[in-house]
Design an enzyme around this catalytic site. Sequence first.
Site, PDB file in Angstrom:
ATOM      1  CD  GLU A 287      -2.863  -0.745  -0.280  1.00 55.31           C
ATOM      2  OE1 GLU A 287      -3.419   0.343  -0.528  1.00 55.31           O
ATOM      3  OE2 GLU A 287      -2.877  -1.704  -1.068  1.00 55.31           O
TER       4      GLU A 287
ATOM      5  NE  ARG B 272      18.275   9.219 -23.597  1.00 54.90           N
ATOM      6  CZ  ARG B 272      18.879   8.909 -24.736  1.00 54.90           C
ATOM      7  NH1 ARG B 272      19.387   7.722 -24.924  1.00 54.90           N
ATOM      8  NH2 ARG B 272      18.959   9.790 -25.689  1.00 54.90           N
TER       9      ARG B 272
ATOM     10  CG  ASP C 118      16.743  12.598 -27.614  1.00 56.45           C
ATOM     11  OD1 ASP C 118      16.121  12.544 -28.688  1.00 56.45           O
ATOM     12  OD2 ASP C 118      17.268  11.617 -27.068  1.00 56.45           O
TER      13      ASP C 118
HETATM   14  C1  9D3 Z   1      -3.447  -0.777  -4.822  1.00 55.61           C
HETATM   15  C2  9D3 Z   1      -2.983   0.280  -3.918  1.00 55.61           C
HETATM   16  N1  9D3 Z   1      -3.554   1.585  -4.253  1.00 55.61           N
HETATM   17  C3  9D3 Z   1      -4.734   1.767  -3.394  1.00 55.61           C
HETATM   18  C4  9D3 Z   1      -5.434   3.042  -3.547  1.00 55.61           C
HETATM   19  C5  9D3 Z   1      -2.577   2.638  -4.014  1.00 55.61           C
HETATM   20  C6  9D3 Z   1      -1.239   2.300  -4.589  1.00 55.61           C
HETATM   21  C7  9D3 Z   1      -0.164   1.999  -3.759  1.00 55.61           C
HETATM   22  C8  9D3 Z   1       1.066   1.663  -4.304  1.00 55.61           C
HETATM   23  C9  9D3 Z   1      -1.026   2.269  -5.957  1.00 55.61           C
HETATM   24  C10 9D3 Z   1       0.204   1.926  -6.500  1.00 55.61           C
HETATM   25  C11 9D3 Z   1       1.242   1.611  -5.661  1.00 55.61           C
HETATM   26  C12 9D3 Z   1       2.549   1.216  -6.226  1.00 55.61           C
HETATM   27  N2  9D3 Z   1       3.064   2.240  -7.166  1.00 55.61           N
HETATM   28  C13 9D3 Z   1       4.154   2.921  -6.903  1.00 55.61           C
HETATM   29  O1  9D3 Z   1       4.799   2.678  -5.914  1.00 55.61           O
HETATM   30  C14 9D3 Z   1       4.572   3.976  -7.817  1.00 55.61           C
HETATM   31  C15 9D3 Z   1       3.928   4.552  -8.970  1.00 55.61           C
HETATM   32  C16 9D3 Z   1       2.683   4.272  -9.625  1.00 55.61           C
HETATM   33  O2  9D3 Z   1       1.891   3.364  -9.298  1.00 55.61           O
HETATM   34  N3  9D3 Z   1       2.356   5.047 -10.709  1.00 55.61           N
HETATM   35  C17 9D3 Z   1       3.151   6.041 -11.171  1.00 55.61           C
HETATM   36  N4  9D3 Z   1       4.309   6.335 -10.596  1.00 55.61           N
HETATM   37  C18 9D3 Z   1       4.673   5.590  -9.502  1.00 55.61           C
HETATM   38  S1  9D3 Z   1       6.084   5.825  -8.632  1.00 55.61           S
HETATM   39  C19 9D3 Z   1       5.774   4.609  -7.588  1.00 55.61           C
END
Ligand code: 9D3
Length: 237
Positions: A116, A154, A169
Amino acid sequence: MKIDIVTIFPAMFEQPLAAGVLGRAIERGTLDVKVRDLRDFTTDRHRVVDDVPYGGGPGMVLKPDPIFRALDTIEAERGAPLTVVMMSPQGRRFTQAEAQRLSGLAHVVLLCGRYEGIDERVRDLVATEELSIGDFVVSGGETPALLVIDAVSRLVPGVVGDQESVEQDSFAQGILDHPHYTRPAEFAGRRVPDVLLSGHHAEVRKWRTAEALRRTQERRPDLIDERRRTESKETKQ
Ligand code: 9D3
């Protein structure tokens, strides 16, 4: 540039960091990347990195103490890191401008969350910033961290052999690329535009610029608007 990654899935970084320009830059020592397994910084027999959320609810939260110990080790080995980035869906959006900024730093630590999320005390006490890669959900911070490392590396001088392509770029930043063709001159009944076969370099440049602008207007009009905004900012200065 030194990069430390803190993760519970160190194996996710092995092949991406061994391949291509990044792999070569790490081999040469232009980039010094260390992947730290969060479980190595636990003190219990079962190497537990997570716990249930206070207040209840689904899922687990990464405990703060292994993360603090990982950062203590990084500091002892490398000196105090000035930049500790927490990869998180709540972060500021990572862009090419953010990549430019990070590429100028000597040492960056990336914290990858799972489950989470990460205990809020990590954000409060050790993270200096929080970055998201976009408005979509992935399973953890590892793939976002890889993407940040790729984009930032990069831009570090000496990482990409062909500096011209990096400069193109960044010059072309904010506008889409023009179409590319290679031989044969006709394939499946489709011919390569005559101007590209003509050998007139000035005409080729004009065509590429026109095509790039046309495609950007058609597919990403938001980028044209953004460019207009930053151009008017520059002329005001
Ligand atoms: C299923 C959990 N969600 C409940 C509302 C919240 C959630 C917690 C942890 C959603 C995704 C995550 C894991 N994602 C990341 O740690 C993450 C992330 C992303 O999901 N999208 C875009 N950038 C990033 S940077 C880290």
